[in-house]
Scaffold this active site. Structure first.
Site, PDB file in Angstrom:
ATOM      1  N   LYS A   1       1.726  22.091   5.672  1.00  0.00           N
ATOM      2  CA  LYS A   1       0.750  21.007   5.482  1.00  0.00           C
ATOM      3  C   LYS A   1       0.543  20.815   3.995  1.00  0.00           C
ATOM      4  O   LYS A   1       0.708  21.761   3.213  1.00  0.00           O
ATOM      5  CB  LYS A   1      -0.586  21.374   6.142  1.00  0.00           C
TER       6      LYS A   1
HETATM    7  P1  NAD Z   1      -7.090   8.232   9.471  1.00  0.00           P
HETATM    8  O1  NAD Z   1      -7.406   8.437   8.035  1.00  0.00           O
HETATM    9  O2  NAD Z   1      -6.152   7.129   9.838  1.00  0.00           O
HETATM   10  O3  NAD Z   1      -8.457   8.009  10.308  1.00  0.00           O
HETATM   11  C1  NAD Z   1      -9.557   8.860  10.253  1.00  0.00           C
HETATM   12  C2  NAD Z   1     -10.707   8.139  10.951  1.00  0.00           C
HETATM   13  O4  NAD Z   1     -11.823   9.019  11.040  1.00  0.00           O
HETATM   14  C3  NAD Z   1     -11.193   6.894  10.220  1.00  0.00           C
HETATM   15  O5  NAD Z   1     -11.489   5.889  11.157  1.00  0.00           O
HETATM   16  C4  NAD Z   1     -12.479   7.373   9.551  1.00  0.00           C
HETATM   17  O6  NAD Z   1     -13.372   6.295   9.290  1.00  0.00           O
HETATM   18  C5  NAD Z   1     -12.983   8.300  10.629  1.00  0.00           C
HETATM   19  N1  NAD Z   1     -14.025   9.239  10.212  1.00  0.00           N
HETATM   20  C6  NAD Z   1     -14.099  10.011   9.113  1.00  0.00           C
HETATM   21  N2  NAD Z   1     -15.250  10.707   9.122  1.00  0.00           N
HETATM   22  C7  NAD Z   1     -15.919  10.362  10.255  1.00  0.00           C
HETATM   23  C8  NAD Z   1     -17.163  10.723  10.842  1.00  0.00           C
HETATM   24  N3  NAD Z   1     -17.977  11.598  10.248  1.00  0.00           N
HETATM   25  N4  NAD Z   1     -17.515  10.166  12.037  1.00  0.00           N
HETATM   26  C9  NAD Z   1     -16.701   9.288  12.642  1.00  0.00           C
HETATM   27  N5  NAD Z   1     -15.515   8.912  12.144  1.00  0.00           N
HETATM   28  C10 NAD Z   1     -15.127   9.439  10.957  1.00  0.00           C
HETATM   29  O7  NAD Z   1      -6.558   9.638  10.006  1.00  0.00           O
HETATM   30  P2  NAD Z   1      -5.652   9.907  11.295  1.00  0.00           P
HETATM   31  O8  NAD Z   1      -4.241   9.969  10.865  1.00  0.00           O
HETATM   32  O9  NAD Z   1      -6.080   9.016  12.381  1.00  0.00           O
HETATM   33  O10 NAD Z   1      -6.087  11.416  11.623  1.00  0.00           O
HETATM   34  C11 NAD Z   1      -7.254  11.721  12.397  1.00  0.00           C
HETATM   35  C12 NAD Z   1      -7.176  13.160  12.857  1.00  0.00           C
HETATM   36  O11 NAD Z   1      -5.993  13.324  13.663  1.00  0.00           O
HETATM   37  C13 NAD Z   1      -7.063  14.217  11.771  1.00  0.00           C
HETATM   38  O12 NAD Z   1      -7.718  15.386  12.179  1.00  0.00           O
HETATM   39  C14 NAD Z   1      -5.572  14.453  11.665  1.00  0.00           C
HETATM   40  O13 NAD Z   1      -5.281  15.729  11.112  1.00  0.00           O
HETATM   41  C15 NAD Z   1      -5.201  14.384  13.132  1.00  0.00           C
HETATM   42  N6  NAD Z   1      -3.790  14.093  13.391  1.00  0.00           N
HETATM   43  C16 NAD Z   1      -3.173  12.987  12.879  1.00  0.00           C
HETATM   44  C17 NAD Z   1      -1.848  12.742  13.206  1.00  0.00           C
HETATM   45  C18 NAD Z   1      -1.150  11.492  12.744  1.00  0.00           C
HETATM   46  O14 NAD Z   1      -0.003  11.257  13.204  1.00  0.00           O
HETATM   47  N7  NAD Z   1      -1.733  10.666  11.902  1.00  0.00           N
HETATM   48  C19 NAD Z   1      -1.136  13.627  14.010  1.00  0.00           C
HETATM   49  C20 NAD Z   1      -1.801  14.744  14.542  1.00  0.00           C
HETATM   50  C21 NAD Z   1      -3.130  14.959  14.227  1.00  0.00           C
END
Ligand code: NAD
Length: 411
Positions: free
Chosen positions: A102
């Site tokens: 990561k």
């Molecule tokens: P992103 O940056 O696209 O979205 C994050 C979202 O969370 C945004 O809508 C933001 O406004 C919201 N957010 C932040 N703080 C918040 C709060 N306190 N309350 C409510 N909403 C809040 O990120 P992502 O890629 O969607 O990733 C989200 C999660 O999924 C992370 O934990 C990431 O590690 C995990 N993840 C992502 C992927 C991927 O392919 N992108 C894969 C596996 C896991």
């Protein structure tokens, strides 16, 4: 409990069930390498700013290491270490030939212009390009990084090493990205949810859902849920939260999110605005954390009223909360299984890049569904036969695969 400690707590629980022993456990807990770099860039106003960047490589026993790159003010080495470890177990649960890594940069993307983001990303690649590679360590998107950021990584790495699309996944389609990658994590979450609901004699049709986070994962999870006939009744992003008992208009909200607008400004009939954390405490069939880690703690675990929690975010549940959920009989489908759809389609993208070949979206989605359903059933087998929690069962599957690869290769 710090993030890495929490991840190791879960690993130890599985290791105990498997009777792995102290030495094997130690080997599986610690990262293979940690790269900490400083990233100086010139800001648009001419000033110099220096950021901290990290790439932590946890385990490569089963193949090149794989994992996202996160841009966020809270990124620190402990956090990245925990997320790198989770990637090792996630790639093992879904049985794709990767290890785990990561990366992250401690920064606030909201304060950076697009050209500052580009300079930051390119400088980071200049700092770590010797440590990554298509057969060594392959980054991907995570919080606040997207296909454009991946394109800059691919370009900067290719300037140094020659054209190498397989250095990074989650690229734009015009730069050898894969069909279906952007939606893959959210879609995978629902392939698992569908299997789970069917197993308990329920159905996704008409199921009520609450989702925290409306970024890449949350928005595609909501869209897939809606397409499968579920009712998303509560939704939040960092700016606000909304509730609609009859079900939110997800296609409209999806367009809203694409335009980078917060649900805080969203107005529609029957929709009320609620406090951010109230999304977590709604009485729903399925609760999906899809924002950041450390959301469920000992303080709020007692107020959760969902029938099942599906972890779309990484590490949303602290161990103390996990114990409360176990005691209350709320199943938690863990991150390393539930959100593995993203890395699975990243693997498909890397495979296509190496073969210089393209799959159709239907082919990608059908293979993704197969991987998610197969992995779900392997984990379920252990939940039922050994009476384990979903999390411990998933870790047992993953630890077994990584431990066997390690023994076969030799320490
Ligand atoms: P992103 O940056 O696209 O979205 C994050 C979202 O969370 C945004 O809508 C933001 O406004 C919201 N957010 C932040 N703080 C918040 C709060 N306190 N309350 C409510 N909403 C809040 O990120 P992502 O890629 O969607 O990733 C989200 C999660 O999924 C992370 O934990 C990431 O590690 C995990 N993840 C992502 C992927 C991927 O392919 N992108 C894969 C596996 C896991």
């Amino acid at each position: 409990m710090k993030a890495f400690e929490a991840t190791n707590y879960y690993i130890r629980q599985a290791s105990k069930v498997m009777d792995l022993g102290e030495h094997a456990e130690k080997l599986l807990l610690m990262p293979e390498a940690e790269h900490n770099v400083s990233i100086p860039i010139e800001l648009d106003n001419g000033e110099i700013a220096v950021f901290n960047g990290y790439r932590i490589q946890h385990n490569s026993a089963r193949g090149p290491m794989k994992g996202g790159l996160r841009y966020h003010p809270t990124v620190d080495p402990d956090d990245v270490r925990s997320l790198a470890s989770l990637m090792t177990w996630k790639t093992a649960v879904v049985n794709i030939p990767y290890g785990g890594a990561k990366g992250g940069i401690t920064c606030d993307p909201k304060q950076l212009s697009q050209s500052e983001m580009e300079r930051l990303t390119r400088k980071f690649v200049q700092r770590i390009h010797r440590e990554i590679g298509p057969h060594r360590d392959i980054p991907a998107p995570d919080v606040n990084t997207n296909a454009q950021v991946m394109a800059w990584i691919m370009d900067e790495y290719s300037r140094i090493n020659g054209y190498t699309p397989a250095i990074v996944t989650g690229k734009p389609l015009d730069l050898q990205g894969s069909e279906g990658r952007e939606a893959a994590t959210g879609r995978g979450v629902f392939f698992v949810t569908e299997e789970f609901l069917r197993d308990i004699g329920s159905s996704i049709q008409g199921a009520t859902i609450a989702i925290q986070g409306f970024g890449n994962v949350g928005s595609y999870a909501a869209l897939t849920a809606h397409q499968m006939g579920a009712k998303v009744v509560a939704l939040s992003d960092a700016g606000g939260a909304i509730f609609c008992p009859g079900g939110l208009n997800i296609p409209e909200l999806w367009e809203y999110a694409q335009a980078r607008r917060s649900v805080a400004q969203y107005q529609a009939e029957g929709v009320s605005h609620i406090a951010l954390n109230e999304v977590l405490t709604q009485e729903v069939d399925v609760l999906i954390p899809a924002a950041l880690g450390g959301v469920f703690t000992r303080d709020n675990a007692h107020s959760i009223r969902a029938k099942v929690i599906i972890e779309a975010a990484n590490a949303p549940t602290e161990p103390e909360a996990d114990e409360v959920f176990a005691a209350r009989g709320i199943p938690v489908i863990p991150d390393i299984l539930a959100n593995a759809g993203g890395v699975t389609v990243s693997y498909f993208e890397w495979t296509q890049n190496i073969q210089a070949f393209r799959w159709t979206e239907a082919e990608v989605n059908q293979r993704l569904k197969q991987v998610m359903a197969d992995s779900y059933h392997v984990v379920k087998g252990l939940v039922k036969s050994k009476d384990l929690s979903w999390r411990t069962a998933a870790f047992v599957v993953a630890l077994g695969r990584v431990a066997r690869a390690t023994v076969l290769r030799g320490v």
